[in-house]
Motif scaffolding. Structure first.
Motif, PDB file in Angstrom:
ATOM      1  N   ARG B 116       0.827  -1.207   0.000  1.00 41.08           N
ATOM      2  CA  ARG B 116       0.000   0.000   0.000  1.00 41.08           C
ATOM      3  C   ARG B 116       0.866   1.263   0.000  1.00 41.08           C
ATOM      4  O   ARG B 116       0.582   2.221  -0.711  1.00 41.08           O
ATOM      5  CB  ARG B 116      -0.868  -0.054   1.249  1.00 41.08           C
ATOM      6  CG  ARG B 116      -1.801   1.091   1.392  1.00 41.08           C
ATOM      7  CD  ARG B 116      -2.782   0.764   2.500  1.00 41.08           C
ATOM      8  NE  ARG B 116      -3.203   1.976   3.154  1.00 41.08           N
ATOM      9  CZ  ARG B 116      -3.677   2.024   4.381  1.00 41.08           C
ATOM     10  NH1 ARG B 116      -3.769   0.909   5.089  1.00 41.08           N
ATOM     11  NH2 ARG B 116      -4.065   3.156   4.900  1.00 41.08           N
ATOM     12  N   LEU B 117       1.924   1.253   0.811  1.00 44.42           N
ATOM     13  CA  LEU B 117       2.762   2.451   0.914  1.00 44.42           C
ATOM     14  C   LEU B 117       3.959   2.406  -0.035  1.00 44.42           C
ATOM     15  O   LEU B 117       4.784   3.313  -0.061  1.00 44.42           O
ATOM     16  CB  LEU B 117       3.254   2.628   2.356  1.00 44.42           C
ATOM     17  CG  LEU B 117       2.180   2.878   3.411  1.00 44.42           C
ATOM     18  CD1 LEU B 117       2.816   3.097   4.773  1.00 44.42           C
ATOM     19  CD2 LEU B 117       1.319   4.075   3.034  1.00 44.42           C
ATOM     20  N   LEU B 175       4.155   4.967   8.944  1.00 46.52           N
ATOM     21  CA  LEU B 175       4.626   6.344   8.846  1.00 46.52           C
ATOM     22  C   LEU B 175       6.146   6.389   8.930  1.00 46.52           C
ATOM     23  O   LEU B 175       6.805   7.141   8.203  1.00 46.52           O
ATOM     24  CB  LEU B 175       3.984   7.194   9.947  1.00 46.52           C
ATOM     25  CG  LEU B 175       2.454   7.312   9.822  1.00 46.52           C
ATOM     26  CD1 LEU B 175       1.855   7.982  11.059  1.00 46.52           C
ATOM     27  CD2 LEU B 175       2.074   8.075   8.555  1.00 46.52           C
ATOM     28  N   ASN B 176       6.701   5.558   9.806  1.00 48.61           N
ATOM     29  CA  ASN B 176       8.152   5.512   9.926  1.00 48.61           C
ATOM     30  C   ASN B 176       8.800   5.055   8.619  1.00 48.61           C
ATOM     31  O   ASN B 176       9.872   5.534   8.235  1.00 48.61           O
ATOM     32  CB  ASN B 176       8.545   4.583  11.075  1.00 48.61           C
ATOM     33  CG  ASN B 176      10.050   4.506  11.259  1.00 48.61           C
ATOM     34  OD1 ASN B 176      10.667   5.479  11.661  1.00 48.61           O
ATOM     35  ND2 ASN B 176      10.635   3.357  10.923  1.00 48.61           N
ATOM     36  N   LYS B 177       8.124   4.139   7.938  1.00 47.96           N
ATOM     37  CA  LYS B 177       8.695   3.669   6.675  1.00 47.96           C
ATOM     38  C   LYS B 177       8.712   4.781   5.636  1.00 47.96           C
ATOM     39  O   LYS B 177       9.698   4.951   4.908  1.00 47.96           O
ATOM     40  CB  LYS B 177       7.903   2.464   6.155  1.00 47.96           C
ATOM     41  CG  LYS B 177       8.277   1.206   6.910  1.00 47.96           C
ATOM     42  CD  LYS B 177       7.714  -0.035   6.287  1.00 47.96           C
ATOM     43  CE  LYS B 177       8.060  -1.238   7.140  1.00 47.96           C
ATOM     44  NZ  LYS B 177       9.531  -1.480   7.190  1.00 47.96           N
ATOM     45  N   GLN B 193       3.754  12.847  -4.155  1.00 50.72           N
ATOM     46  CA  GLN B 193       3.520  11.400  -4.204  1.00 50.72           C
ATOM     47  C   GLN B 193       3.462  10.790  -2.809  1.00 50.72           C
ATOM     48  O   GLN B 193       2.654   9.911  -2.550  1.00 50.72           O
ATOM     49  CB  GLN B 193       4.609  10.729  -5.043  1.00 50.72           C
ATOM     50  CG  GLN B 193       4.380  10.939  -6.529  1.00 50.72           C
ATOM     51  CD  GLN B 193       5.554  10.454  -7.346  1.00 50.72           C
ATOM     52  OE1 GLN B 193       6.700  10.823  -7.074  1.00 50.72           O
ATOM     53  NE2 GLN B 193       5.277   9.633  -8.332  1.00 50.72           N
ATOM     54  N   TYR B 194       4.310  11.290  -1.928  1.00 50.86           N
ATOM     55  CA  TYR B 194       4.218  10.815  -0.547  1.00 50.86           C
ATOM     56  C   TYR B 194       2.884  11.236   0.055  1.00 50.86           C
ATOM     57  O   TYR B 194       2.257  10.500   0.807  1.00 50.86           O
ATOM     58  CB  TYR B 194       5.375  11.365   0.295  1.00 50.86           C
ATOM     59  CG  TYR B 194       6.697  10.748  -0.034  1.00 50.86           C
ATOM     60  CD1 TYR B 194       6.889   9.368   0.080  1.00 50.86           C
ATOM     61  CD2 TYR B 194       7.768  11.525  -0.467  1.00 50.86           C
ATOM     62  CE1 TYR B 194       8.114   8.798  -0.233  1.00 50.86           C
ATOM     63  CE2 TYR B 194       8.994  10.962  -0.773  1.00 50.86           C
ATOM     64  CZ  TYR B 194       9.159   9.602  -0.667  1.00 50.86           C
ATOM     65  OH  TYR B 194      10.356   9.036  -0.964  1.00 50.86           O
ATOM     66  N   PHE B 195       2.469  12.460  -0.319  1.00 51.10           N
ATOM     67  CA  PHE B 195       1.192  12.946   0.201  1.00 51.10           C
ATOM     68  C   PHE B 195       0.056  12.015  -0.214  1.00 51.10           C
ATOM     69  O   PHE B 195      -0.841  11.706   0.583  1.00 51.10           O
ATOM     70  CB  PHE B 195       0.925  14.372  -0.293  1.00 51.10           C
ATOM     71  CG  PHE B 195      -0.308  14.974   0.302  1.00 51.10           C
ATOM     72  CD1 PHE B 195      -0.257  15.632   1.515  1.00 51.10           C
ATOM     73  CD2 PHE B 195      -1.536  14.861  -0.342  1.00 51.10           C
ATOM     74  CE1 PHE B 195      -1.396  16.168   2.077  1.00 51.10           C
ATOM     75  CE2 PHE B 195      -2.682  15.395   0.213  1.00 51.10           C
ATOM     76  CZ  PHE B 195      -2.612  16.055   1.432  1.00 51.10           C
ATOM     77  N   GLU B 196       0.094  11.568  -1.469  1.00 55.67           N
ATOM     78  CA  GLU B 196      -0.944  10.645  -1.936  1.00 55.67           C
ATOM     79  C   GLU B 196      -0.995   9.391  -1.062  1.00 55.67           C
ATOM     80  O   GLU B 196      -2.035   8.774  -0.887  1.00 55.67           O
ATOM     81  CB  GLU B 196      -0.688  10.237  -3.394  1.00 55.67           C
ATOM     82  CG  GLU B 196      -0.996  11.322  -4.404  1.00 55.67           C
ATOM     83  CD  GLU B 196      -2.487  11.653  -4.463  1.00 55.67           C
ATOM     84  OE1 GLU B 196      -3.303  10.732  -4.253  1.00 55.67           O
ATOM     85  OE2 GLU B 196      -2.823  12.825  -4.702  1.00 55.67           O
ATOM     86  N   LEU B 197       0.153   9.009  -0.520  1.00 52.85           N
ATOM     87  CA  LEU B 197       0.209   7.762   0.249  1.00 52.85           C
ATOM     88  C   LEU B 197      -0.248   7.944   1.694  1.00 52.85           C
ATOM     89  O   LEU B 197      -0.915   7.080   2.249  1.00 52.85           O
ATOM     90  CB  LEU B 197       1.643   7.207   0.238  1.00 52.85           C
ATOM     91  CG  LEU B 197       2.149   6.739  -1.133  1.00 52.85           C
ATOM     92  CD1 LEU B 197       3.627   6.401  -1.058  1.00 52.85           C
ATOM     93  CD2 LEU B 197       1.359   5.531  -1.622  1.00 52.85           C
ATOM     94  N   GLU B 202      -6.284   8.014   7.053  1.00 57.48           N
ATOM     95  CA  GLU B 202      -5.741   6.675   7.287  1.00 57.48           C
ATOM     96  C   GLU B 202      -4.228   6.763   7.421  1.00 57.48           C
ATOM     97  O   GLU B 202      -3.560   5.790   7.740  1.00 57.48           O
ATOM     98  CB  GLU B 202      -6.091   5.721   6.130  1.00 57.48           C
ATOM     99  CG  GLU B 202      -7.538   5.287   6.086  1.00 57.48           C
ATOM    100  CD  GLU B 202      -8.446   6.426   5.616  1.00 57.48           C
ATOM    101  OE1 GLU B 202      -8.139   7.038   4.574  1.00 57.48           O
ATOM    102  OE2 GLU B 202      -9.432   6.712   6.305  1.00 57.48           O
ATOM    103  N   GLY B 203      -3.703   7.929   7.120  1.00 59.55           N
ATOM    104  CA  GLY B 203      -2.268   8.156   7.208  1.00 59.55           C
ATOM    105  C   GLY B 203      -1.946   9.082   8.369  1.00 59.55           C
ATOM    106  O   GLY B 203      -2.500   8.944   9.458  1.00 59.55           O
TER     107      GLY B 203
END
Ligand code: HEM
Ligand code: SF4
Ligand code: SF4
Ligand code: FES
Lengths: 245, 242
Positions: B116-117, B175-177, B193-197, B202-203
């Motif tokens: 997912r991430l 989140l740490n990853k 792109q990180y924001f999308e994840l 849920e983030g």
């Protein structure tokens, strides 16, 4: 790698999270000021009378305009409604979620987890407690003064509500500020655990300070209210105004 | 002075239709330097060979022995019995699929999280195995290594009130990853792109800053600092300040 544009809808959670913190911070700081205004009764009746008239624009326009107070109360109410609406996103939505959190909290014996439940309960209580108070202030803005307020507290039997509201606000605001600090990483150092401990101490210090100030102020209003009960409804006038014919 | 330890251990085998969830009670003489890993092995060897639990490394490296120890998640192999009262309750980690007794499938959960991430280095170009790798400043490598110490034990997820209530929450481990790959200059993903994840409820915006994760992580990762940092970065993107 190519930049993907962020869909407008996906910005919601970021904005809402920021707004929740902003409204919480505003309310917490406002509640400090509020407490200093209210506790002016501990100095003297004249001090509180002056503070109350100040907010009616008395010293600017030369006469009290209570509508100013109503308008300001309306503004605060709006912020509280916004903050509460944003906080609802975090409330447990189902009985199962609530039960899960509760048993998790009981098992963990973890202070910050428990404090969240404190925030939830006090926040929920303020839905009702704060509404009553704000409605009274908005509809009777002219009745804020050493006697009028004391009569409301005692003869108007508002003191139990104010007592509950005081504890709700000070616990909730204290925990809220602490959470803001850890949430956004304020005052963090190379030793986050130590800064966290310090912030936790500061948080309890603030809560205890404002609780003490609040209890003393409430006691002062109750005392005035009891003494003034026979002539409840009569308004206070400072000596210097009474002296004038 | 040796103590007699009383263990209440969760027993259930979802694969066995006759199995009912419940607690079994065992007693055991404490020995010096005893860990829960040693205790559980003694119980299995001497009292009940059907007792199921996971271990690989016995040294806090593999992350397979996470369980709820008297209410809090922790690694059994790193927990000394002398640090515990004589009554010890052991439960499997919640959130994860139960295999049997104390054994849970953290691997499946972590795998789904990873997909997912997208927790791998996203390169711009094909790697050329014959070319020398780009050098990296030691401080940078050190910082990445620090975040890479996560052993995916799942303790932070089990300790998180948010994750317990909301199954879709990525947890501190997730989140740490993201923090780890953001710190890696080889990963060419943009902030957007990180924001999308992780830029949603849920983030990172789901995290309620309860800090259960920080307080139980057996590798003492700086989860609080990382999450706060990501939150600031992601708000800049999401609220339009950047
Ligand atoms: C009247 C004065 C109030 C003050 C001073 C105050 C202050 C705060 C602060 C500073 C926070 C932390 C914000 C964050 O974590 O982003 C917070 C969170 C919260 N507030 Fe309030 N608040 C007030 C009223 C209310 C009311 C009326 C409710 C009713 C529903 C409420 C419910 C909550 C909840 C549930 C949270 C936790 C949200 C989270 O963990 O993200 N608050 N409040
Ligand atoms: S962050 Fe810590 S607690 Fe969470 S999975 Fe990694 S090592 Fe375990
Ligand atoms: S800070 Fe709290 S809510 Fe956030 S990931 Fe850690 S335990 Fe969960
Ligand atoms: S057995 Fe590997 S971490 Fe405990």
């Amino acid at each position: 790698m190519k930049d993907v544009p962020i869909a407008a809808t996906s910005c919601g959670p970021a904005r809402l999270d920021l707004l929740q913190s902003a409204t919480g911070l505003f309310l917490a700081l406002f509640m400090w000021l509020h407490m200093f205004f209210v506790s002016s009764i501990l100095l003297s009746k004249d001090a509180f009378w002056t503070v109350a008239r100040f907010f009616e624009g008395y010293f600017i326009f030369g006469r009290p305009i209570p509508l100013l107070v109503s308008a300001f109360v309306g503004f605060i109410f709006f912020i509280i409604v916004a903050h509460a609406a944003l906080a609802m996103r975090k409330f447990p939505a189902t009985w199962r979620q609530y039960r899960t959190f509760w048993s998790h909290m009981r098992a963990m014996h973890h202070a910050d987890t428990t404090l969240w439940m404190v925030q939830l309960v006090t926040g929920f209580a303020m839905f009702f407690l704060a509404s009553v108070h704000l409605y009274l202030m908005a509809t009777h803005p002219e009745l804020i003064g050493p006697y009028a307020s004391a009569d409301r507290v005692w003869s108007g039997r508002m003191w139990p509500l104010y007592l509950l509201l005081l504890f709700a606000v000070e616990l909730h605001g204290g925990v809220g500020l602490y959470r803001l600090a850890v949430k956004w990483g304020w005052w963090s150092s190379n030793d986050p655990l130590r800064s966290r401990l310090r912030m936790k101490r500061a948080k309890w210090g603030l809560t205890l300070f404002f609780l003490a100030l609040g209890l003393m102020s409430l006691a002062a209003y109750i005392k005035i209210g009891i003494a003034h009960a026979p002539s409840a409804g009569e308004l206070y006038l400072p000596d210097w105004l009474q002296a004038q014919p | 002075m040796s103590r007699t330890l009383t263990f209440s251990i969760f027993r259930h085998n979802p694969g066995d239709p006759g199995s009912r969830p419940g607690l079994d009670v065992f007693t055991l003489e404490e020995a010096p330097g005893m860990t829960l890993f040693i205790a559980l092995n003694l119980l299995r060897d001497e009292q009940d060979p059907s007792l199921a639990f996971d271990f690989v490394c016995r040294a806090g490296v593999c992350g397979s022995c996470g369980m709820i120890i008297n209410g809090r998640p922790g690694l059994a192999c790193r927990t000394l019995t002398e640090a515990l009262p004589p009554r010890i309750t052991l439960l499997p980690l919640p959130t994860f699929e139960l295999i049997a007794d104390l054994s849970v499938n953290t691997g499946k959960w972590m795998r789904a999280l990873s997909e997912r991430l997208q927790t791998w280095v996203h390169l711009d170009e094909e790697t050329d195995p014959d070319r020398l790798e780009e050098p990296m400043e030691p401080e940078r490598a050190e910082a990445i290594y620090e975040l890479d110490r996560c052993i995916e034990c799942g303790c932070c997820v089990a300790a998180c009130g948010t994750a317990r209530m909301r199954e879709d929450f990525v947890g501190a481990v997730g989140l740490n990853k993201i923090a780890r790959f953001r710190a890696d200059p080889r990963d060419k993903r943009s902030e957007a792109q990180y924001f999308e994840l992780i830029g949603d409820d849920e983030g990172v915006f789901g995290c309620m800053s309860l800090l259960g994760c920080q307080d139980v992580c057996p590798k003492s990762l700086s989860l609080q600092t990382q999450i706060a940092f990501l939150r600031r970065k992601m708000v800049q993107i999401g609220a339009g300040f950047a």
